[in-house]
Scaffold this motif. Sequence first.
Motif, PDB file in Angstrom:
ATOM      1  N   ALA A 203       0.852  -1.191   0.000  1.00  0.00           N
ATOM      2  CA  ALA A 203       0.000   0.000   0.000  1.00  0.00           C
ATOM      3  C   ALA A 203       0.890   1.244   0.000  1.00  0.00           C
ATOM      4  O   ALA A 203       1.893   1.306  -0.696  1.00  0.00           O
ATOM      5  CB  ALA A 203      -0.939  -0.032   1.205  1.00  0.00           C
ATOM      6  N   ARG A 204       0.538   2.228   0.836  1.00  0.00           N
ATOM      7  CA  ARG A 204       1.250   3.500   0.824  1.00  0.00           C
ATOM      8  C   ARG A 204       2.630   3.399   1.460  1.00  0.00           C
ATOM      9  O   ARG A 204       3.547   4.117   1.079  1.00  0.00           O
ATOM     10  CB  ARG A 204       0.419   4.560   1.556  1.00  0.00           C
ATOM     11  N   ASN A 205       2.780   2.539   2.456  1.00  0.00           N
ATOM     12  CA  ASN A 205       4.064   2.422   3.147  1.00  0.00           C
ATOM     13  C   ASN A 205       5.007   1.508   2.375  1.00  0.00           C
ATOM     14  O   ASN A 205       5.334   0.404   2.805  1.00  0.00           O
ATOM     15  CB  ASN A 205       3.856   1.899   4.575  1.00  0.00           C
ATOM     16  N   THR A 206       5.431   1.971   1.212  1.00  0.00           N
ATOM     17  CA  THR A 206       6.303   1.189   0.348  1.00  0.00           C
ATOM     18  C   THR A 206       7.393   2.097  -0.207  1.00  0.00           C
ATOM     19  O   THR A 206       7.113   3.210  -0.641  1.00  0.00           O
ATOM     20  CB  THR A 206       5.510   0.567  -0.811  1.00  0.00           C
ATOM     21  N   GLY A 207       8.636   1.622  -0.176  1.00  0.00           N
ATOM     22  CA  GLY A 207       9.758   2.408  -0.678  1.00  0.00           C
ATOM     23  C   GLY A 207      10.943   2.286   0.248  1.00  0.00           C
ATOM     24  O   GLY A 207      11.088   1.309   0.990  1.00  0.00           O
ATOM     25  N   ILE A 208      11.827   3.295   0.216  1.00  0.00           N
ATOM     26  CA  ILE A 208      12.975   3.350   1.110  1.00  0.00           C
ATOM     27  C   ILE A 208      12.587   4.144   2.352  1.00  0.00           C
ATOM     28  O   ILE A 208      12.055   5.250   2.252  1.00  0.00           O
ATOM     29  CB  ILE A 208      14.189   4.000   0.419  1.00  0.00           C
ATOM     30  N   PHE A 209      12.865   3.575   3.524  1.00  0.00           N
ATOM     31  CA  PHE A 209      12.577   4.226   4.793  1.00  0.00           C
ATOM     32  C   PHE A 209      13.875   4.372   5.588  1.00  0.00           C
ATOM     33  O   PHE A 209      14.849   3.646   5.358  1.00  0.00           O
ATOM     34  CB  PHE A 209      11.573   3.410   5.615  1.00  0.00           C
ATOM     35  N   ALA A 210      13.872   5.308   6.526  1.00  0.00           N
ATOM     36  CA  ALA A 210      14.988   5.476   7.457  1.00  0.00           C
ATOM     37  C   ALA A 210      14.423   5.576   8.862  1.00  0.00           C
ATOM     38  O   ALA A 210      13.306   6.068   9.066  1.00  0.00           O
ATOM     39  CB  ALA A 210      15.804   6.716   7.118  1.00  0.00           C
ATOM     40  N   ALA A 211      15.182   5.084   9.825  1.00  0.00           N
ATOM     41  CA  ALA A 211      14.731   5.112  11.215  1.00  0.00           C
ATOM     42  C   ALA A 211      15.927   5.342  12.125  1.00  0.00           C
ATOM     43  O   ALA A 211      17.061   4.964  11.801  1.00  0.00           O
ATOM     44  CB  ALA A 211      14.034   3.800  11.585  1.00  0.00           C
ATOM     45  N   VAL A 212      15.668   5.975  13.274  1.00  0.00           N
ATOM     46  CA  VAL A 212      16.695   6.171  14.289  1.00  0.00           C
ATOM     47  C   VAL A 212      16.833   4.880  15.083  1.00  0.00           C
ATOM     48  O   VAL A 212      15.834   4.312  15.539  1.00  0.00           O
ATOM     49  CB  VAL A 212      16.333   7.340  15.220  1.00  0.00           C
ATOM     50  N   VAL A 213      18.060   4.403  15.233  1.00  0.00           N
ATOM     51  CA  VAL A 213      18.290   3.184  16.004  1.00  0.00           C
ATOM     52  C   VAL A 213      17.930   3.449  17.462  1.00  0.00           C
ATOM     53  O   VAL A 213      18.438   4.379  18.082  1.00  0.00           O
ATOM     54  CB  VAL A 213      19.759   2.730  15.888  1.00  0.00           C
ATOM     55  N   GLY A 214      17.024   2.649  17.993  1.00  0.00           N
ATOM     56  CA  GLY A 214      16.574   2.829  19.362  1.00  0.00           C
ATOM     57  C   GLY A 214      15.413   3.790  19.502  1.00  0.00           C
ATOM     58  O   GLY A 214      14.888   3.970  20.600  1.00  0.00           O
ATOM     59  N   GLY A 215      15.002   4.409  18.396  1.00  0.00           N
ATOM     60  CA  GLY A 215      13.874   5.330  18.431  1.00  0.00           C
ATOM     61  C   GLY A 215      12.584   4.634  18.050  1.00  0.00           C
ATOM     62  O   GLY A 215      12.542   3.426  17.807  1.00  0.00           O
ATOM     63  N   ASP A 216      11.509   5.406  17.979  1.00  0.00           N
ATOM     64  CA  ASP A 216      10.210   4.824  17.652  1.00  0.00           C
ATOM     65  C   ASP A 216       9.568   5.475  16.439  1.00  0.00           C
ATOM     66  O   ASP A 216       8.385   5.275  16.179  1.00  0.00           O
ATOM     67  CB  ASP A 216       9.262   4.924  18.857  1.00  0.00           C
ATOM     68  N   LYS A 217      10.335   6.277  15.687  1.00  0.00           N
ATOM     69  CA  LYS A 217       9.785   6.951  14.525  1.00  0.00           C
ATOM     70  C   LYS A 217      10.551   6.542  13.270  1.00  0.00           C
ATOM     71  O   LYS A 217      11.750   6.283  13.315  1.00  0.00           O
ATOM     72  CB  LYS A 217       9.848   8.471  14.698  1.00  0.00           C
ATOM     73  N   THR A 218       9.824   6.483  12.159  1.00  0.00           N
ATOM     74  CA  THR A 218      10.427   6.184  10.867  1.00  0.00           C
ATOM     75  C   THR A 218      10.114   7.305   9.895  1.00  0.00           C
ATOM     76  O   THR A 218       9.127   8.026  10.048  1.00  0.00           O
ATOM     77  CB  THR A 218       9.896   4.855  10.297  1.00  0.00           C
ATOM     78  N   LEU A 219      10.964   7.440   8.889  1.00  0.00           N
ATOM     79  CA  LEU A 219      10.800   8.472   7.876  1.00  0.00           C
ATOM     80  C   LEU A 219      10.779   7.813   6.506  1.00  0.00           C
ATOM     81  O   LEU A 219      11.680   7.035   6.173  1.00  0.00           O
ATOM     82  CB  LEU A 219      11.957   9.478   7.947  1.00  0.00           C
ATOM     83  N   GLN A 220       9.754   8.099   5.716  1.00  0.00           N
ATOM     84  CA  GLN A 220       9.685   7.568   4.359  1.00  0.00           C
ATOM     85  C   GLN A 220      10.516   8.459   3.447  1.00  0.00           C
ATOM     86  O   GLN A 220      10.238   9.640   3.281  1.00  0.00           O
ATOM     87  CB  GLN A 220       8.240   7.494   3.865  1.00  0.00           C
TER      88      GLN A 220
END
Length: 339
Positions: A203-220
């Motif tokens: 669906a919409r959450n498809t592609g390259i993502f980045a996330a902070v190690v140990g964090g709880d948020k992701t960035l598309q």
Amino acid sequence: MSETRFAEAMVCFDVFQVDLRSGELHREGQRVKLQEQPFRVLSLLIERAGDIVTRDELREKLWLADTFVDFDHSLNSAVARLREALRDSAEKPRFIETIAKRGYRFIGQLRSALPAAAVSSPSPGTQSSSLLRVRIPGRIWMGSTFCLAIFSVLTLSALYRPSPDSQLERIEVVPLVGLRGFQATPAFSPDGTLVAFRQSDGARNTGIFAAVVGGDKTLQVTADPGDCCPTWSPDGRRLAFIRYAEKDVSIFTIPALGGTEHRVYRGPPAMRAGLSWSPKGDVLVFPETNPTDPTRSVISSLSLIDSSTRALTSPPAGWLDHEAAFRPTELRWLLSVLR
């Protein structure tokens, strides 16, 4: 459509002969080099000749549930190599037809490679068909893979079994992200604080993502379903990634936290994964499919200044150079070669 079986599991179409037992493809009597996975795709399509075989069916039958690979990339690559072997094309298919957003269909005319007496006759009251169905011994592949895996585990256990006096530190496995769907090809930033990865949930959450190690948020970072294999620049400010499409493959760079994409390369669709930045961040090395000889792939350098490429290796026909990597402080690379 009546089902016809062959005692020798051998079928023909056009100038090709397919031996479903030995896993060999021949063209006018000459063996055509074809890797196992593309051949398995061909076998399943032949078994279902004339019918649409969905991507989900291919995943279920040819990729084991506990095999962790980038399925979309693996399937696209397998189909591309199959078409190369058959001298077929996606634009004007003679054998392998793409059904957009669904799967593939074998459209060639199959015929028996055995004398007429060796082919069973259709049952009374049914019409014969020029499209022949063949049962594929898929359990053989799965059984062999399972046995090999068990043997490997037992061998490694015997070699690396710790002594009674040694104590192994407990390793806790925790998820880095809480996204639904499928995550693959993770890459840590040079300072280890971020991880980039391919995400797909259909669906919409498809592609390259980045996330902070140990964090709880992701960035598309990107939103194309064909995006794969992010690789960090040495300074951690940019990502390079591969975008697989039906007709071609492209390499892009993009700011690590999202922004404008820059296409730096476009080539044939059969390119294998594997990008590496030079220590200065001005060159990428990658496996490039030879456009005049699709049975070979070479390691090429790609300038991020003018997008020029230069072949660094020259393997013989049938060799696939891939997975090049720069050493952190020197302009040298290590090559892993798959024949």
